[in-house]
Design an enzyme around this catalytic site. Structure first.
Site, PDB file in Angstrom:
ATOM      1  N   ASP A 144     -47.867 -32.102 -33.393  1.00 47.20           N
ATOM      2  CA  ASP A 144     -47.794 -33.069 -32.298  1.00 47.20           C
ATOM      3  C   ASP A 144     -48.861 -32.680 -31.285  1.00 47.20           C
ATOM      4  O   ASP A 144     -48.920 -31.530 -30.834  1.00 47.20           O
ATOM      5  CB  ASP A 144     -46.380 -33.015 -31.682  1.00 47.20           C
ATOM      6  CG  ASP A 144     -46.181 -34.023 -30.562  1.00 47.20           C
ATOM      7  OD1 ASP A 144     -47.043 -34.100 -29.660  1.00 47.20           O
ATOM      8  OD2 ASP A 144     -45.159 -34.734 -30.570  1.00 47.20           O
ATOM      9  N   ASP A 171     -46.061 -40.621 -31.231  1.00 46.42           N
ATOM     10  CA  ASP A 171     -44.895 -40.058 -30.564  1.00 46.42           C
ATOM     11  C   ASP A 171     -45.141 -39.979 -29.072  1.00 46.42           C
ATOM     12  O   ASP A 171     -45.764 -39.030 -28.584  1.00 46.42           O
ATOM     13  CB  ASP A 171     -44.558 -38.676 -31.140  1.00 46.42           C
ATOM     14  CG  ASP A 171     -43.293 -38.123 -30.501  1.00 46.42           C
ATOM     15  OD1 ASP A 171     -42.552 -38.912 -29.890  1.00 46.42           O
ATOM     16  OD2 ASP A 171     -43.044 -36.904 -30.612  1.00 46.42           O
ATOM     17  N   ASP A 208     -46.419 -31.421 -22.008  1.00 42.15           N
ATOM     18  CA  ASP A 208     -46.022 -32.332 -23.085  1.00 42.15           C
ATOM     19  C   ASP A 208     -45.369 -33.576 -22.476  1.00 42.15           C
ATOM     20  O   ASP A 208     -44.179 -33.805 -22.616  1.00 42.15           O
ATOM     21  CB  ASP A 208     -45.034 -31.581 -23.995  1.00 42.15           C
ATOM     22  CG  ASP A 208     -44.540 -32.427 -25.144  1.00 42.15           C
ATOM     23  OD1 ASP A 208     -45.292 -33.317 -25.587  1.00 42.15           O
ATOM     24  OD2 ASP A 208     -43.401 -32.207 -25.593  1.00 42.15           O
ATOM     25  N   GLU A 265     -41.483 -29.812 -37.283  1.00 43.91           N
ATOM     26  CA  GLU A 265     -42.325 -29.943 -36.085  1.00 43.91           C
ATOM     27  C   GLU A 265     -42.076 -28.814 -35.098  1.00 43.91           C
ATOM     28  O   GLU A 265     -40.950 -28.593 -34.647  1.00 43.91           O
ATOM     29  CB  GLU A 265     -42.023 -31.290 -35.411  1.00 43.91           C
ATOM     30  CG  GLU A 265     -42.842 -31.526 -34.148  1.00 43.91           C
ATOM     31  CD  GLU A 265     -42.577 -32.898 -33.522  1.00 43.91           C
ATOM     32  OE1 GLU A 265     -41.654 -33.613 -33.971  1.00 43.91           O
ATOM     33  OE2 GLU A 265     -43.299 -33.242 -32.567  1.00 43.91           O
ATOM     34  N   HIS A 317     -47.973 -30.618 -28.234  1.00 38.90           N
ATOM     35  CA  HIS A 317     -47.128 -29.433 -28.369  1.00 38.90           C
ATOM     36  C   HIS A 317     -47.878 -28.116 -28.379  1.00 38.90           C
ATOM     37  O   HIS A 317     -47.402 -27.124 -28.927  1.00 38.90           O
ATOM     38  CB  HIS A 317     -46.272 -29.551 -29.643  1.00 38.90           C
ATOM     39  CG  HIS A 317     -45.153 -30.530 -29.498  1.00 38.90           C
ATOM     40  ND1 HIS A 317     -44.104 -30.609 -30.370  1.00 38.90           N
ATOM     41  CD2 HIS A 317     -44.913 -31.465 -28.554  1.00 38.90           C
ATOM     42  CE1 HIS A 317     -43.279 -31.569 -29.982  1.00 38.90           C
ATOM     43  NE2 HIS A 317     -43.758 -32.102 -28.879  1.00 38.90           N
ATOM     44  N   TRP A 373     -37.263 -31.975 -35.987  1.00 41.76           N
ATOM     45  CA  TRP A 373     -37.622 -31.285 -34.744  1.00 41.76           C
ATOM     46  C   TRP A 373     -36.322 -30.912 -34.039  1.00 41.76           C
ATOM     47  O   TRP A 373     -35.418 -31.741 -33.935  1.00 41.76           O
ATOM     48  CB  TRP A 373     -38.463 -32.173 -33.812  1.00 41.76           C
ATOM     49  CG  TRP A 373     -38.574 -31.527 -32.464  1.00 41.76           C
ATOM     50  CD1 TRP A 373     -39.324 -30.436 -32.141  1.00 41.76           C
ATOM     51  CD2 TRP A 373     -37.838 -31.875 -31.279  1.00 41.76           C
ATOM     52  NE1 TRP A 373     -39.101 -30.083 -30.823  1.00 41.76           N
ATOM     53  CE2 TRP A 373     -38.201 -30.944 -30.281  1.00 41.76           C
ATOM     54  CE3 TRP A 373     -36.901 -32.868 -30.970  1.00 41.76           C
ATOM     55  CZ2 TRP A 373     -37.664 -30.986 -28.984  1.00 41.76           C
ATOM     56  CZ3 TRP A 373     -36.368 -32.912 -29.688  1.00 41.76           C
ATOM     57  CH2 TRP A 373     -36.758 -31.988 -28.708  1.00 41.76           C
ATOM     58  N   ASP A 432     -45.853 -36.776 -23.055  1.00 37.64           N
ATOM     59  CA  ASP A 432     -45.638 -37.938 -23.918  1.00 37.64           C
ATOM     60  C   ASP A 432     -46.158 -39.235 -23.319  1.00 37.64           C
ATOM     61  O   ASP A 432     -45.479 -40.262 -23.340  1.00 37.64           O
ATOM     62  CB  ASP A 432     -44.156 -38.057 -24.306  1.00 37.64           C
ATOM     63  CG  ASP A 432     -43.730 -36.934 -25.245  1.00 37.64           C
ATOM     64  OD1 ASP A 432     -44.199 -36.919 -26.389  1.00 37.64           O
ATOM     65  OD2 ASP A 432     -42.956 -36.052 -24.824  1.00 37.64           O
ATOM     66  N   LYS A 485     -43.054 -26.615 -31.432  1.00 42.85           N
ATOM     67  CA  LYS A 485     -43.290 -26.943 -30.032  1.00 42.85           C
ATOM     68  C   LYS A 485     -43.557 -25.654 -29.269  1.00 42.85           C
ATOM     69  O   LYS A 485     -43.084 -24.590 -29.634  1.00 42.85           O
ATOM     70  CB  LYS A 485     -42.034 -27.643 -29.506  1.00 42.85           C
ATOM     71  CG  LYS A 485     -42.195 -28.273 -28.166  1.00 42.85           C
ATOM     72  CD  LYS A 485     -41.103 -29.316 -27.953  1.00 42.85           C
ATOM     73  CE  LYS A 485     -41.236 -29.880 -26.568  1.00 42.85           C
ATOM     74  NZ  LYS A 485     -40.467 -31.094 -26.395  1.00 42.85           N
ATOM     75  N   HIS A 490     -48.393 -36.230 -34.998  1.00 47.02           N
ATOM     76  CA  HIS A 490     -47.815 -37.042 -33.930  1.00 47.02           C
ATOM     77  C   HIS A 490     -48.894 -37.278 -32.888  1.00 47.02           C
ATOM     78  O   HIS A 490     -49.245 -36.369 -32.138  1.00 47.02           O
ATOM     79  CB  HIS A 490     -46.615 -36.326 -33.292  1.00 47.02           C
ATOM     80  CG  HIS A 490     -45.319 -36.576 -34.009  1.00 47.02           C
ATOM     81  ND1 HIS A 490     -44.112 -36.098 -33.568  1.00 47.02           N
ATOM     82  CD2 HIS A 490     -45.056 -37.299 -35.132  1.00 47.02           C
ATOM     83  CE1 HIS A 490     -43.153 -36.509 -34.395  1.00 47.02           C
ATOM     84  NE2 HIS A 490     -43.711 -37.218 -35.350  1.00 47.02           N
TER      85      HIS A 490
HETATM   86  C1  RNT Z   1     -40.170 -33.640 -29.142  1.00 42.25           C
HETATM   87  C2  RNT Z   1     -40.869 -34.014 -30.393  1.00 42.25           C
HETATM   88  C3  RNT Z   1     -40.203 -35.071 -31.212  1.00 42.25           C
HETATM   89  C4  RNT Z   1     -39.643 -36.218 -30.389  1.00 42.25           C
HETATM   90  C5  RNT Z   1     -39.192 -37.417 -31.182  1.00 42.25           C
HETATM   91  C6  RNT Z   1     -38.357 -38.345 -30.377  1.00 42.25           C
HETATM   92  O1  RNT Z   1     -40.891 -32.825 -28.332  1.00 42.25           O
HETATM   93  O2  RNT Z   1     -42.189 -34.361 -30.125  1.00 42.25           O
HETATM   94  O3  RNT Z   1     -41.076 -35.511 -32.192  1.00 42.25           O
HETATM   95  O4  RNT Z   1     -40.558 -36.642 -29.429  1.00 42.25           O
HETATM   96  O5  RNT Z   1     -38.565 -37.032 -32.327  1.00 42.25           O
HETATM   97 ZN    ZN Z   2     -43.409 -35.170 -31.753  1.00 44.06          ZN
END
Ligand code: RNT
Ligand code: ZN
Length: 422
Positions: free
Chosen positions: A263, A330, A298, A230, A266, A189, A300, A232, A290
């Site tokens: 993810d 994640d 996003d 990955e 994302h 990523w 997290d 985004k 993820h």
């Molecule tokens: C970032 C991605 C990625 C990170 C990790 C730490 O937006 O989601 O996967 O969160 O690699």
């Molecule tokens: Zn991620």
């Protein structure tokens, strides 16, 4: 509350009969659920800080907010926190680390010079604990990422540095794979993008494609590494343009026959990844998911047993996609006890997987194929209130991990004895 084991068993026996009426063997659902590997993100334990001596927030548009006490400050703390957290979570685990968790014995090793030897402590631990590792090159929290561009940088020297980092990461992941007899997922990523409207959306993507080719065209030993990329939608500082967009990587992963990482945070806030699973798996060999939870963006947040998460797990179970999908977490929340953050997320996923494997989905397809869609809907409604929690409690009992919220007390004790002393 401390769970009475006999009560758990009695409730389970009743639930087992109910599931049997729908053609489901709950014993076998428990066994199958326990075998599904879930890759746990090491970075929840230290707020994505790493061991390079960085202080403060990470860069690249990802941000752990909060300052709950007890952050792990080195490999030993991170590993012992993780081990303690593992004891609270049922089922097969993997541990997912980033390149900046290298242990170089106090010597500065630039990221493009990292080699498997810098992860020897991780590999030894992995063998001792029988916890396979996954890996990620780290294209953020670094001066050469400050411009906002890494693999797609216009500056050939910056781009070269990150290509070398990508290459060394794949060697490290390959060494993990050999060490643990199971391929390590190596997920790429990059944060590359622009805060405001770019004049040229094409050139960075051309450069990214070339850079990825250079990294990914080097063969590794068979069955040691699973490459993933990955995408985004946007990040802090890349609101207007992200080089590695979904379409970019969808095309790229399809062409290269590598895994696509989806993810859950994302995409647009109302966009689920559920439909992407059956759509993309026709064109890519596998997916890395993820599990995360975006709140308005996003963000997290800790993964929870949400409709979103349950739907993804159902989709995987209905089509028995376990050998084509790698499940990973994640998220990073620094505002609550980090061990609890890990535990809540991992238990929630295991719960969703169990529920998905208990779904009498054959009855749904039968109703659908016979054109009785009213029955399909009625059954879906019914399945929502099957005695699932009784099976979940039994799974925890079988796995010898705390049942219900019984894990909260050991977390409180660990916090007092270990975390608050840091
Ligand atoms: C970032 C991605 C990625 C990170 C990790 C730490 O937006 O989601 O996967 O969160 O690699
Ligand atoms: Zn991620």
């Amino acid at each position: 509350m401390y769970t009475d084991k006999n009560a758990v068993k009695d409730a389970y026996n009743a639930a087992k009969e109910t599931y049997k009426q729908f053609g489901i063997d709950s014993d076998s659902a428990i066994r199958k659920t326990m075998e599904i590997p879930v890759s746990i993100q090491c970075w929840q334990g230290d707020d994505v800080t790493g061991f390079e001596g960085n202080v403060g927030a990470s860069s690249g548009g990802i941000l752990a907010t909060g300052d709950y006490p007890g952050r792990a400050r080195n490999g030993d703390e991170l590993r012992s926190d993780a081990e303690f957290a593992f004891s609270l979570m049922p089922g097969k685990k993997r541990f997912n680390i980033h390149s900046f968790y290298a242990e170089t014995g106090g010597i500065k090793v630039t990221r493009d010079a990292l080699e498997p030897e810098h992860f020897s402590r991780w590999m030894r631990w992995s063998q001792e604990k029988n916890i396979p590792l996954d890996f990620n090159p780290s294209f953020f929290s670094h001066p050469l990422a400050d411009s906002g561009y890494t693999l797609s940088s216009r500056d050939p020297e910056i781009r070269r540095f990150w290509i070398r980092h990508g290459l060394s990461s794949r060697r490290i992941a390959g060494a993990f794979g050999e060490n643990q007899n199971s391929p390590a997922v190596n997920n790429i990523w990059i944060p590359d993008g622009s805060k405001d409207l770019p004049a040229d959306r094409m050139s960075p993507r051309l450069r990214l494609k070339d850079a990825l080719d250079e990294i990914l065209d080097i063969p590794q030993k068979p069955n040691t590494i699973t490459d993933a990329v990955e995408s985004k939608l946007f990040g802090i500082g890349s609101e207007a343009y992200v080089v590695g967009s979904h379409e970019f990587y969808l095309g790229y992963a399809g062409e290269k026959k590598i895994q696509l990482c989806l993810d859950m945070g994302h995409f647009h806030p109302t966009e689920s990844i559920v439909d992407k699973i059956s759509s993309t798996l026709l064109f890519v060999p596998g997916l890395l998911v993820h599990f995360s939870r975006g709140l308005r963006w996003d963000s997290d947040h800790v993964a929870i047993y949400s409709d979103d998460q349950r739907e993804v797990c159902r989709e995987i179970a209905r089509h028995n996609l376990f050998n084509r999908i790698n499940i990973a977490l994640d998220y990073f929340d620094a505002s609550i006890n980090r061990i609890a953050a890990w535990t809540i997320g991992v238990r929630s996923i295991r719960k969703s997987l169990l529920e998905a494997l208990l779904e009498p989905s054959a009855l749904l397809t039968e109703a659908e194929q016979s054109g009785r869609n009213h029955e399909r809907l009625a059954l879906m409604e019914e399945f929502k209130t099957l005695p699932f929690s009784a099976v979940w409690n039994k799974l925890c009992l079988d796995a010898e991990v705390p049942v219900g919220t019984d894990w909260l007390k050991p977390v409180r004790e660990y916090e007092e004895k270990v975390l608050l002393k840091r």
